[in-house]
Design an enzyme around this catalytic site. Structure first.
Site, PDB file in Angstrom:
ATOM      1  N   ASP A 131       9.624  10.401 -13.458  1.00  0.00           N
ATOM      2  CA  ASP A 131       9.901   9.894 -12.112  1.00  0.00           C
ATOM      3  C   ASP A 131      10.962   8.793 -12.157  1.00  0.00           C
ATOM      4  O   ASP A 131      10.785   7.716 -11.591  1.00  0.00           O
ATOM      5  CB  ASP A 131       8.613   9.382 -11.465  1.00  0.00           C
ATOM      6  CG  ASP A 131       8.722   9.287  -9.945  1.00  0.00           C
ATOM      7  OD1 ASP A 131       9.623   9.912  -9.373  1.00  0.00           O
ATOM      8  OD2 ASP A 131       7.898   8.574  -9.334  1.00  0.00           O
ATOM      9  N   LYS A 139      -3.394  -2.487  -9.887  1.00  0.00           N
ATOM     10  CA  LYS A 139      -3.123  -1.267  -9.133  1.00  0.00           C
ATOM     11  C   LYS A 139      -4.449  -0.541  -8.932  1.00  0.00           C
ATOM     12  O   LYS A 139      -5.077  -0.084  -9.892  1.00  0.00           O
ATOM     13  CB  LYS A 139      -2.136  -0.393  -9.902  1.00  0.00           C
ATOM     14  CG  LYS A 139      -1.742   0.891  -9.183  1.00  0.00           C
ATOM     15  CD  LYS A 139      -0.681   1.612 -10.009  1.00  0.00           C
ATOM     16  CE  LYS A 139      -0.248   2.907  -9.366  1.00  0.00           C
ATOM     17  NZ  LYS A 139       0.790   3.587 -10.180  1.00  0.00           N
ATOM     18  N   VAL A 172      -1.460  -2.185  -4.478  1.00  0.00           N
ATOM     19  CA  VAL A 172      -1.087  -3.088  -5.557  1.00  0.00           C
ATOM     20  C   VAL A 172      -1.303  -4.518  -5.096  1.00  0.00           C
ATOM     21  O   VAL A 172      -0.848  -4.912  -4.020  1.00  0.00           O
ATOM     22  CB  VAL A 172       0.364  -2.866  -6.001  1.00  0.00           C
ATOM     23  CG1 VAL A 172       0.714  -3.746  -7.197  1.00  0.00           C
ATOM     24  CG2 VAL A 172       0.594  -1.400  -6.337  1.00  0.00           C
ATOM     25  N   THR A 201       0.854  -1.177   0.000  1.00  0.00           N
ATOM     26  CA  THR A 201       0.000   0.000   0.000  1.00  0.00           C
ATOM     27  C   THR A 201       0.891   1.227   0.000  1.00  0.00           C
ATOM     28  O   THR A 201       1.774   1.362   0.858  1.00  0.00           O
ATOM     29  CB  THR A 201      -0.914   0.029   1.241  1.00  0.00           C
ATOM     30  OG1 THR A 201      -1.748  -1.124   1.231  1.00  0.00           O
ATOM     31  CG2 THR A 201      -1.786   1.279   1.238  1.00  0.00           C
ATOM     32  N   GLY A 202       0.674   2.118  -0.962  1.00  0.00           N
ATOM     33  CA  GLY A 202       1.424   3.359  -1.030  1.00  0.00           C
ATOM     34  C   GLY A 202       0.522   4.545  -0.784  1.00  0.00           C
ATOM     35  O   GLY A 202      -0.655   4.403  -0.432  1.00  0.00           O
ATOM     36  N   GLY A 203       1.066   5.741  -0.967  1.00  0.00           N
ATOM     37  CA  GLY A 203       0.299   6.936  -0.709  1.00  0.00           C
ATOM     38  C   GLY A 203      -0.846   7.143  -1.682  1.00  0.00           C
ATOM     39  O   GLY A 203      -1.857   7.765  -1.337  1.00  0.00           O
ATOM     40  N   MET A 204      -0.708   6.601  -2.914  1.00  0.00           N
ATOM     41  CA  MET A 204      -1.718   6.856  -3.926  1.00  0.00           C
ATOM     42  C   MET A 204      -2.387   5.585  -4.442  1.00  0.00           C
ATOM     43  O   MET A 204      -3.300   5.678  -5.264  1.00  0.00           O
ATOM     44  CB  MET A 204      -1.085   7.614  -5.107  1.00  0.00           C
ATOM     45  CG  MET A 204      -0.537   8.980  -4.742  1.00  0.00           C
ATOM     46  SD  MET A 204       0.208   9.821  -6.154  1.00  0.00           S
ATOM     47  CE  MET A 204      -1.230  10.102  -7.179  1.00  0.00           C
TER      48      MET A 204
END
Length: 471
Positions: free
Chosen positions: A149, A55, A40, A34-37
């Site tokens: 990025d 995603k 997955v 789990t990421g900020g946005m």
């Protein structure tokens, strides 16, 4: 029972959850990160009976829009060094709202970020990785896509080669930067200076990221090792970290060119790829990463650098997953080495592959790489022998030859020749400005597919000669 049973309210206390079926096709198996946005998930495509990665953006409208953009831009790209997007669909949450999701290639391996937990990467291996990334960027730029990025967490070392991940904040070349929130600025330590000025997306931004990537691989840290924009401003006031003095001069020069504050002085991806390919040591004493695509007959197969200790392997893999996905990684890492009888993606080499073992460091320094050809990135000696008139003529000849070879479209060649005509009899600042305008036009036309990446590299080289002759 409804085909959307997995999406109905009451089935799970938390959504999404393992077992949920998205769009009547994709069954969630394991939450990988789990990421900020985004979240997955390892997922099973029940229609094609294959494992994939899904995603799912985190809630807000902007994240959903970015998911749609990511899928559209990544779908333009077909290159062995770029992780593939398979599908874009929408699911229904229990509250009735729509959740877009992107279906992606599921990869095994480790990111460069995970690899760097062991310390700096030998420069011979680093230039091999950099060459592969530059080749993938050249393909993206030729399709009019700017990644925006480039960093160690978005480059994966897979059994078959290097893969560029995460087009989550990518943009079309030349697209205005209208983000006033900073959400798409990328990661502070890797952001090009022009990104902070709100300038349109340009391929040169990715070349700055490539420079930071190369710097960190060989030095163990980026030029500015920071986590926030405020820390970046303070670090820039103090100055960047230094590259190791033991690196080949040509590699140091190339990294410096990529990190130039002026985006128009950076090489193109195709130029960087050629320069890096020439720097790859020819000896067998250094472990190198092949460029994307099938390896040559008899070449060593590259495998992730895993130890024989499963616990250490799991820890290294977990670090790779966290670093890649927390940044909104485009493609995911699998969170464990496959156990006997399991269905997880395997991180070790297939049974038929033999791990590549680095030889002991030689007692004497490695020989300097062969000299760069005249088309390399430091034309000062060549330019000093040219008059401005001769340099303008060389730019014009390159356009005409490119058109005759079919590498520049006739309408694009005419556009270039009209601009070159404005260089005759001009000097000083005006000449620099007009040469920069033509350089921008070359990048724009490359993004539109009006000329090949190799021909664009030739023109940028000739324009650099011109500015050197005028200096």
């Amino acid at each position: 029972m409804s085909a959307r049973l997995g999406e109905c309210p009451g089935m799970h206390d938390v959504w999404p959850a393992p077992g949920i079926l998205l769009a009547s096709r994709y069954r969630l198996v394991t939450l990988l990160e789990t990421g900020g946005m985004a979240q997955v998930w390892r997922t099973t495509d029940e229609l094609l009976d294959r494992p994939v990665a899904v995603k799912l953006p985190a809630g807000d409208t902007r994240a959903a829009h970015l998911a749609w953009r990511e899928a559209r831009l990544a779908a333009r790209l077909s290159h062995p060094g770029i992780a593939a997007v398979h599908d874009y669909r929408e699911a229904v949450r229990p509250d009735g709202s729509v959740a877009p999701f992107v279906v992606m290639e599921l990869l095994s391996g480790e990111t460069v970020a995970a690899r760097l937990t062991d310390g700096p990467i030998p420069w011979g291996e680093a230039v091999s990785i950099g060459a592969a990334v530059a080749e993938a960027l050249a393909a993206a730029h030729a399709a009019g896509v700017v990644h925006r990025d480039i960093k160690p967490g978005n480059v994966m070392l897979c059994p078959g080669g290097v893969k560029l991940l995460d087009f989550g904040i990518s943009a079309t070349a030349g697209e205005p930067d209208d983000d006033d929130t900073g959400a798409t600025f990328g990661t502070p330590a890797y952001a090009a200076p022009e990104r902070l000025d709100g300038k349109p997306a340009e391929p040169a931004t990715d070349l700055y990221g490539l420079g930071v990537l190369l710097f960190e691989m060989v030095a163990g840290e980026p030029p500015y090792s920071v986590d926030t924009w405020e820390e970046l401003a303070a670090a820039q006031a103090r100055g960047p970290a230094r590259l190791p003095d033991t690196l080949p001069v040509r590699l140091r020069d190339l990294i410096g060119q990529c990190l130039d504050d002026d985006p128009y002085r950076r090489p193109s991806a195709a130029e960087a790829r050629r320069a890096l390919a020439r720097l790859i040591p020819s000896t067998g004493s250094r472990r190198t990463i092949p460029l994307p695509g099938p390896p040559p007959t008899g070449s060593a197969r590259v495998v992730p650098r895993l130890t024989g200790d499963p616990a250490v392997n799991r820890r290294r893999i977990a670090v790779g997953i966290g670093l890649a996905v927390v940044a909104g990684s485009f493609v995911v890492l699998v969170n464990s080495v496959q156990q006997s009888g399991g269905d997880d993606a395997q991180f070790a080499a297939p049974p038929s592959a033999s791990p590549v073992v680095s030889s002991p460091a030689p007692a004497t320094p490695a020989p300097e790489p062969p000299a760069l050809s005249p088309s390399a990135l430091s034309p000062s000696a060549k330019a000093s022998a040219l008059t401005v008139e001769a340099a303008v003529s060389r730019v014009r000849d390159a356009v005409q030859e490119g058109e005759q070879a079919g590498e520049i479209r006739p309408d694009v060649a005419l556009d270039f020749l009209n601009l070159i005509g404005q260089l005759d009899g001009v000097s000083g600042v005006d000449l620099d400005d007009r040469a920069d305008l033509l350089s921008r036009k070359v990048r724009q036309r490359l993004g539109e597919g009006g000329l090949t990446s190799d021909q664009a590299a030739v023109l940028q080289d000739r324009l650099t000669e011109l500015k050197g002759a005028a200096a």
